[in-house]
Write a protein that holds these residues in place. Structure first.
Motif, PDB file in Angstrom:
ATOM      1  N   ARG A  50       0.851  -1.091  -0.087  1.00 39.55           N
ATOM      2  CA  ARG A  50       0.141   0.192  -0.023  1.00 39.55           C
ATOM      3  C   ARG A  50       0.970   1.249   0.232  1.00 39.55           C
ATOM      4  O   ARG A  50       0.659   2.166  -0.800  1.00 39.55           O
ATOM      5  CB  ARG A  50      -0.990   0.170   1.188  1.00 39.55           C
ATOM      6  CG  ARG A  50      -1.909  -1.213   1.256  1.00 39.55           C
ATOM      7  CD  ARG A  50      -2.909  -0.732   0.262  1.00 39.55           C
ATOM      8  NE  ARG A  50      -4.024  -1.832   0.291  1.00 39.55           N
ATOM      9  CZ  ARG A  50      -5.160  -1.623   0.880  1.00 39.55           C
ATOM     10  NH1 ARG A  50      -5.468  -0.703   1.333  1.00 39.55           N
ATOM     11  NH2 ARG A  50      -6.119  -2.536   0.557  1.00 39.55           N
ATOM     12  N   GLU A  51       1.918   1.399   0.710  1.00 33.38           N
ATOM     13  CA  GLU A  51       2.890   2.460   0.741  1.00 33.38           C
ATOM     14  C   GLU A  51       3.364   2.528  -0.458  1.00 33.38           C
ATOM     15  O   GLU A  51       3.593   3.817  -0.828  1.00 33.38           O
ATOM     16  CB  GLU A  51       3.868   2.151   1.915  1.00 33.38           C
ATOM     17  CG  GLU A  51       4.879   3.337   2.125  1.00 33.38           C
ATOM     18  CD  GLU A  51       5.864   2.891   3.177  1.00 33.38           C
ATOM     19  OE1 GLU A  51       7.066   3.571   3.124  1.00 33.38           O
ATOM     20  OE2 GLU A  51       5.566   2.200   4.032  1.00 33.38           O
ATOM     21  N   ALA A  52       3.747   1.460  -1.272  1.00 37.35           N
ATOM     22  CA  ALA A  52       4.293   1.550  -2.490  1.00 37.35           C
ATOM     23  C   ALA A  52       3.674   2.404  -3.420  1.00 37.35           C
ATOM     24  O   ALA A  52       3.894   3.171  -4.373  1.00 37.35           O
ATOM     25  CB  ALA A  52       4.630   0.429  -3.230  1.00 37.35           C
ATOM     26  N   GLU A  53       2.029   2.447  -3.313  1.00 34.92           N
ATOM     27  CA  GLU A  53       1.219   3.259  -4.083  1.00 34.92           C
ATOM     28  C   GLU A  53       1.425   4.791  -3.971  1.00 34.92           C
ATOM     29  O   GLU A  53       1.306   5.473  -5.028  1.00 34.92           O
ATOM     30  CB  GLU A  53      -0.089   3.039  -3.924  1.00 34.92           C
ATOM     31  CG  GLU A  53      -0.734   1.619  -3.784  1.00 34.92           C
ATOM     32  CD  GLU A  53      -2.227   1.348  -3.464  1.00 34.92           C
ATOM     33  OE1 GLU A  53      -2.896   0.976  -4.352  1.00 34.92           O
ATOM     34  OE2 GLU A  53      -2.564   1.795  -2.428  1.00 34.92           O
ATOM     35  N   LEU A  65       8.122  -2.468  -2.868  1.00 36.03           N
ATOM     36  CA  LEU A  65       8.071  -3.742  -3.244  1.00 36.03           C
ATOM     37  C   LEU A  65       9.033  -4.853  -2.770  1.00 36.03           C
ATOM     38  O   LEU A  65       8.781  -5.892  -2.350  1.00 36.03           O
ATOM     39  CB  LEU A  65       7.831  -3.892  -4.687  1.00 36.03           C
ATOM     40  CG  LEU A  65       6.552  -3.107  -5.161  1.00 36.03           C
ATOM     41  CD1 LEU A  65       6.146  -3.813  -6.639  1.00 36.03           C
ATOM     42  CD2 LEU A  65       5.319  -3.680  -4.290  1.00 36.03           C
ATOM     43  N   SER A  66      10.454  -4.325  -3.060  1.00 35.69           N
ATOM     44  CA  SER A  66      11.306  -5.315  -2.643  1.00 35.69           C
ATOM     45  C   SER A  66      11.609  -5.399  -0.841  1.00 35.69           C
ATOM     46  O   SER A  66      11.923  -6.807  -0.501  1.00 35.69           O
ATOM     47  CB  SER A  66      12.833  -4.755  -2.897  1.00 35.69           C
ATOM     48  OG  SER A  66      12.955  -4.446  -4.314  1.00 35.69           O
ATOM     49  N   ILE A  67      11.281  -4.534  -0.209  1.00 33.92           N
ATOM     50  CA  ILE A  67      11.100  -4.671   1.316  1.00 33.92           C
ATOM     51  C   ILE A  67       9.965  -5.500   1.579  1.00 33.92           C
ATOM     52  O   ILE A  67       9.935  -6.493   2.197  1.00 33.92           O
ATOM     53  CB  ILE A  67      10.870  -3.240   1.934  1.00 33.92           C
ATOM     54  CG1 ILE A  67      12.185  -2.459   1.578  1.00 33.92           C
ATOM     55  CG2 ILE A  67      10.969  -3.385   3.478  1.00 33.92           C
ATOM     56  CD1 ILE A  67      12.382  -1.090   2.031  1.00 33.92           C
ATOM     57  N   ALA A  68       8.842  -5.341   0.799  1.00 35.30           N
ATOM     58  CA  ALA A  68       7.713  -6.367   1.015  1.00 35.30           C
ATOM     59  C   ALA A  68       8.090  -7.693   0.814  1.00 35.30           C
ATOM     60  O   ALA A  68       7.714  -8.628   1.336  1.00 35.30           O
ATOM     61  CB  ALA A  68       6.683  -5.947   0.085  1.00 35.30           C
ATOM     62  N   LEU A  69       8.884  -7.939  -0.417  1.00 36.24           N
ATOM     63  CA  LEU A  69       9.353  -9.236  -0.706  1.00 36.24           C
ATOM     64  C   LEU A  69      10.176  -9.915   0.633  1.00 36.24           C
ATOM     65  O   LEU A  69      10.037 -11.128   0.815  1.00 36.24           O
ATOM     66  CB  LEU A  69      10.289  -9.203  -2.015  1.00 36.24           C
ATOM     67  CG  LEU A  69      10.917 -10.699  -2.472  1.00 36.24           C
ATOM     68  CD1 LEU A  69       9.774 -11.673  -2.648  1.00 36.24           C
ATOM     69  CD2 LEU A  69      11.519 -10.373  -3.723  1.00 36.24           C
TER      70      LEU A  69
END
Length: 126
Positions: A50-53, A65-69
């Motif tokens: 959501r933050e990436a948005e 997205l990489s941190i989410a991964l």
């Protein structure tokens, strides 16, 4: 764009599962440490997506997205540890782990695609 919406929905549904698992383990098994770790990393996946948005740039978007991964991989570790310590049974583990692995695959694929597009755009500018 459609893949991003699928990712948002799947990560939110996964976070709900992790919250319910943590509630169950802390209420029934009085287990707090491992499930708390899974709770933190498992719920942060969706929040990072959501933050990436609201990313400030393509690079920032990819970074989030990489941190989410990374958080998804960490969650997979805690889930395995919960299974191997017998706090969750193999059936529950398989189900929730499959959800986590699906998110990992979508995130990894998205990141690869975004990085590839970014490289192509750089080459086109030269």
């Amino acid at each position: 764009m459609a893949e991003e919406n699928v990712l948002k929905a799947k990560s939110y549904a996964f976070a709900l599962r992790v919250v319910r698992m943590h509630q169950h383990l802390s209420d029934k098994n009085r287990e707090f440490v491992l499930s708390e770790q899974a709770l933190r990393s498992g719920t942060s996946i969706g929040s990072l997506i959501r933050e990436a948005e609201s990313a400030e740039s393509d690079t920032d978007f990819i970074h989030k997205l990489s941190i989410a991964l990374k958080e998804a991989h960490e969650t997979a570790y805690w889930l395995l540890l919960l299974k191997d310590t017998k706090y969750i049974d193999a059936k529950i583990y398989t189900s929730i782990s499959n959800d986590c692995n699906e998110i990992i695959k979508i995130l990894a694929s998205s990141i690869i695609t975004l990085k590839s597009k970014k490289r192509k755009n750089k080459v086109a500018l030269l």
